[in-house]
Write a protein that holds these residues in place. Structure first.
Motif, short mmCIF file in Angstrom:
data_model
loop_
_atom_site.label_atom_id
_atom_site.label_comp_id
_atom_site.label_asym_id
_atom_site.label_seq_id
_atom_site.Cartn_x
_atom_site.Cartn_y
_atom_site.Cartn_z
N THR A 176 6.24 -12.94 -0.73
CA THR A 176 6.94 -11.70 -0.38
C THR A 176 6.01 -10.49 -0.56
OG1 THR A 176 8.99 -12.70 -1.19
CG2 THR A 176 9.00 -10.32 -0.82
N ILE A 177 5.24 -10.49 -1.63
CA ILE A 177 4.30 -9.39 -1.90
C ILE A 177 3.25 -9.31 -0.80
CG2 ILE A 177 2.52 -8.55 -3.47
CD1 ILE A 177 4.18 -9.80 -5.76
N PHE A 178 2.69 -10.46 -0.39
CA PHE A 178 1.69 -10.47 0.68
C PHE A 178 2.28 -9.95 1.99
CE2 PHE A 178 -0.85 -13.94 -1.62
CZ PHE A 178 -1.81 -13.03 -2.03
N THR A 179 3.54 -10.26 2.26
CA THR A 179 4.17 -9.80 3.50
C THR A 179 4.38 -8.29 3.47
OG1 THR A 179 5.35 -11.92 3.59
CG2 THR A 179 6.07 -10.21 5.09
N ILE A 180 4.65 -7.76 2.29
CA ILE A 180 4.76 -6.30 2.15
C ILE A 180 3.40 -5.65 2.44
CG2 ILE A 180 5.14 -4.42 0.49
CD1 ILE A 180 7.25 -6.25 -0.85
N ILE A 181 2.33 -6.28 2.01
CA ILE A 181 0.98 -5.78 2.33
C ILE A 181 0.76 -5.80 3.85
CG2 ILE A 181 -1.51 -6.25 2.11
CD1 ILE A 181 -0.91 -7.36 -0.70
N SER A 182 1.22 -6.87 4.51
CA SER A 182 1.11 -6.96 5.97
C SER A 182 1.84 -5.79 6.63
CB SER A 182 1.72 -8.28 6.47
OG SER A 182 1.08 -9.39 5.90
N LEU A 183 3.03 -5.50 6.12
CA LEU A 183 3.81 -4.38 6.67
C LEU A 183 3.05 -3.07 6.52
CD1 LEU A 183 6.44 -3.11 7.75
CD2 LEU A 183 7.29 -3.10 5.40
N TYR A 184 2.46 -2.85 5.37
CA TYR A 184 1.71 -1.62 5.11
C TYR A 184 0.54 -1.47 6.09
CZ TYR A 184 -1.48 1.62 2.78
OH TYR A 184 -2.35 2.65 2.51
N ILE A 185 -0.23 -2.54 6.27
CA ILE A 185 -1.38 -2.46 7.18
C ILE A 185 -0.94 -2.26 8.61
CG2 ILE A 185 -3.39 -3.70 8.08
CD1 ILE A 185 -3.57 -5.19 5.43
N SER A 186 0.15 -2.93 9.02
CA SER A 186 0.62 -2.82 10.41
C SER A 186 1.03 -1.40 10.76
CB SER A 186 1.79 -3.78 10.65
OG SER A 186 2.94 -3.41 9.90
N CYS A 187 1.45 -0.62 9.77
CA CYS A 187 1.83 0.78 10.03
C CYS A 187 0.62 1.63 10.40
CB CYS A 187 2.52 1.37 8.80
SG CYS A 187 4.16 0.66 8.45
N LYS A 188 -0.58 1.14 10.16
CA LYS A 188 -1.80 1.90 10.44
C LYS A 188 -2.38 1.63 11.84
CE LYS A 188 -3.35 2.30 5.63
NZ LYS A 188 -3.48 3.78 5.64
N PHE A 189 -1.81 0.65 12.58
CA PHE A 189 -2.33 0.34 13.91
C PHE A 189 -2.14 1.52 14.86
CE2 PHE A 189 -1.74 -4.37 13.00
CZ PHE A 189 -3.09 -4.64 13.00
N TYR A 190 -3.05 1.63 15.82
CA TYR A 190 -2.94 2.61 16.89
C TYR A 190 -2.33 1.91 18.10
CZ TYR A 190 -4.40 6.25 20.21
OH TYR A 190 -4.42 7.24 21.17
N ASP A 191 -1.19 2.41 18.57
CA ASP A 191 -0.44 1.70 19.61
C ASP A 191 -0.99 2.03 20.99
OD1 ASP A 191 1.33 0.08 20.84
OD2 ASP A 191 3.13 1.04 20.08
N LEU A 192 -2.07 1.36 21.34
CA LEU A 192 -2.73 1.59 22.63
C LEU A 192 -1.80 1.30 23.80
CD1 LEU A 192 -5.43 2.20 24.10
CD2 LEU A 192 -5.90 -0.25 24.01
N GLU A 193 -0.93 0.34 23.62
CA GLU A 193 -0.02 -0.06 24.71
C GLU A 193 0.83 1.10 25.18
OE1 GLU A 193 1.67 -3.42 27.03
OE2 GLU A 193 -0.11 -3.13 25.85
N ASN A 194 1.24 1.94 24.24
CA ASN A 194 2.13 3.05 24.60
C ASN A 194 1.40 4.19 25.32
OD1 ASN A 194 4.47 1.95 23.67
ND2 ASN A 194 4.37 2.92 21.64
#
Length: 420
Positions: A176-194
């Protein structure tokens, strides 16, 4: 008005992606002890575990009907973030659930999360690389990113076995802790698709596009192979752990074996390019028959039920083969799936691919659960090895001349009319 592209943020996606996948590829720190968690902590039989696994894959099939449309509406970044939130919910339910229905519910939430992630993650990387004109590096970066996950998974597996003995809930809490880390990093992506490749695909146009995709014999062959192959990988992943316990191997040593094999899964992901240089256009054929061979060896070790140095070495060699194939297969198939696609079709074809994988895994898991009601784990594994050999032979014959050709050897209709 189209938003201006920030090239620094686009390039940063690549660096972030390799870190992100290290935590986000799968339920890190859980799969090394999942069989023991279900059987020893939650009290299920292996047949019931197969049905729980099948519920996840069936949920994936259901969500794949909608996931591509959701991704088209949310965009890649928001889809990845949303997916991680649902995976966290999955982890929490797994901690507190005590009935099969509870785990079915957890799998339903997790399947939505991974459906969104499976479509969005690789597409985000591919779109980023395409924009910076480094599309040919996809296999290298995807493979390296996946291998980092498997190396970390192997490292954590060494400790989760010990922690599991202390308290069976610690590994799923770590997950669960590792998945929370995944969530945190994913918020930093730049949404090129949009900003650059915004998809205007509606639900109806998505259905039409899927119909058009299946006019290609290459696509049909690829989907058929995915339907069978990953289902077989999934049950082998379950069988070998249960067979290790059957031959009286202690739980902590099972997790050590899992960690060792996970390292080789990482090797398979990282070194697919080198493997393909040897196997050329017969990569999937080699994977298929080596997978069957590893199944036969694993089942025979369990049937003879003798734990000594010789049997352990043979068992480990079979698992090394299995691990390399498991890691390399995923990267190879993603390359096949995303080749000859544009942003308008990438989500849909990825969704269809994962739907095929999960539908096949659902059926094979249910069949294995049924067989396990009447026989031992080792005999069931051997039965499925024989069946897999026959089915792979038929499917590979069908695939001959449809997959693995050079771009110029395909008719344009076979590669979605994409310019190469």
């Amino acid at each position: 008005m189209e938003q201006k592209i920030d090239i620094k943020k686009v390039t940063a996606n690549i660096r972030l992606y390799t870190k992100y996948k290290m935590f986000a590829y799968d339920m890190l720190a859980f799969y090394s002890i999942n069989i023991m968690y279900f059987t020893l902590i939650k009290g299920f039989s292996l047949a019931q575990v197969m049905y729980i696994n099948a519920s996840y894959n069936l949920s994936m099939v259901i969500w794949q009907f909608f996931a591509s449309y959701i991704v088209g509406k949310l965009g890649l970044k928001k889809s990845i973030v949303t997916g991680n939130i649902f995976v966290i919910l999955n982890c929490l339910i797994f901690i507190f659930a005590n009935s099969m229905s509870g785990f079915f519910l957890g799998n339903f939430a997790g399947a939505l999360g991974y459906s969104l992630k499976s479509i969005s993650e690789s597409s985000l990387l591919y779109s980023t690389l395409k924009y910076v004109r480094k599309r040919n590096e996809f296999s290298k970066i995807e493979g390296t990113s996946n291998s980092k996950y498997f190396y970390l998974d192997a490292f954590t597996a060494l400790f989760t076995g010990i922690l599991f003995v202390v308290n069976g809930y610690i590994p799923i809490i770590i997950c669960t802790i590792f998945t929370i880390i995944s969530l945190y990093i994913s918020c930093k992506f730049y949404d090129l698709e949009n900003t650059h490749e915004q998809s205007n695909t509606s639900a109806l146009s998505g259905i039409k596009l899927v119909k058009d995709l299946f006019k290609s014999n290459r696509t049909k062959a690829m989907i058929l192979f995915a339907f069978i192959f990953y289902g077989v990988i999934s049950i082998v992943d379950t069988f070998y752990k249960s067979i290790a316990l059957d031959i009286n191997m202690q739980e902590k040593y099972v997790t050590i074996i899992v960690s060792i094999i996970t390292i080789f899964v990482g090797f398979g992901s990282k070194f697919l390019y080198g493997i393909e240089k040897v196997t050329r256009n017969k990569t999937l054929t080699v994977f298929s028959y080596f997978l069957v061979a590893s199944m036969v060896i694993i089942s025979l070790v369990g049937i003879f039920n003798v734990l000594n140095i010789t049997s352990l070495v043979i068992f480990m060699l079979a698992l090394v083969i299995f691990g390399i194939i498991k890691g390399a297969y995923r990267v190879a198939m993603k390359k096949y799936v995303l080749s000859f696609t544009t942003h308008n079709m990438r989500n849909e074809i990825t969704s269809v691919y994962y739907m095929a994988e999960n539908f096949g895994t659902t059926i094979i898991s249910i069949l294995s659960g049924f067989v396990l009601e009447f026989t031992t784990n080792s005999i069931a594994c051997f039965i499925f090895a024989v069946i897999s050999f026959v089915v792979f032979t038929i499917v590979l014959h069908y695939m001959d001349g449809k997959i693995g050709l050079r771009p110029e050897q395909y008719d344009k209709s076979e590669i979605n009319n994409v310019e190469v």
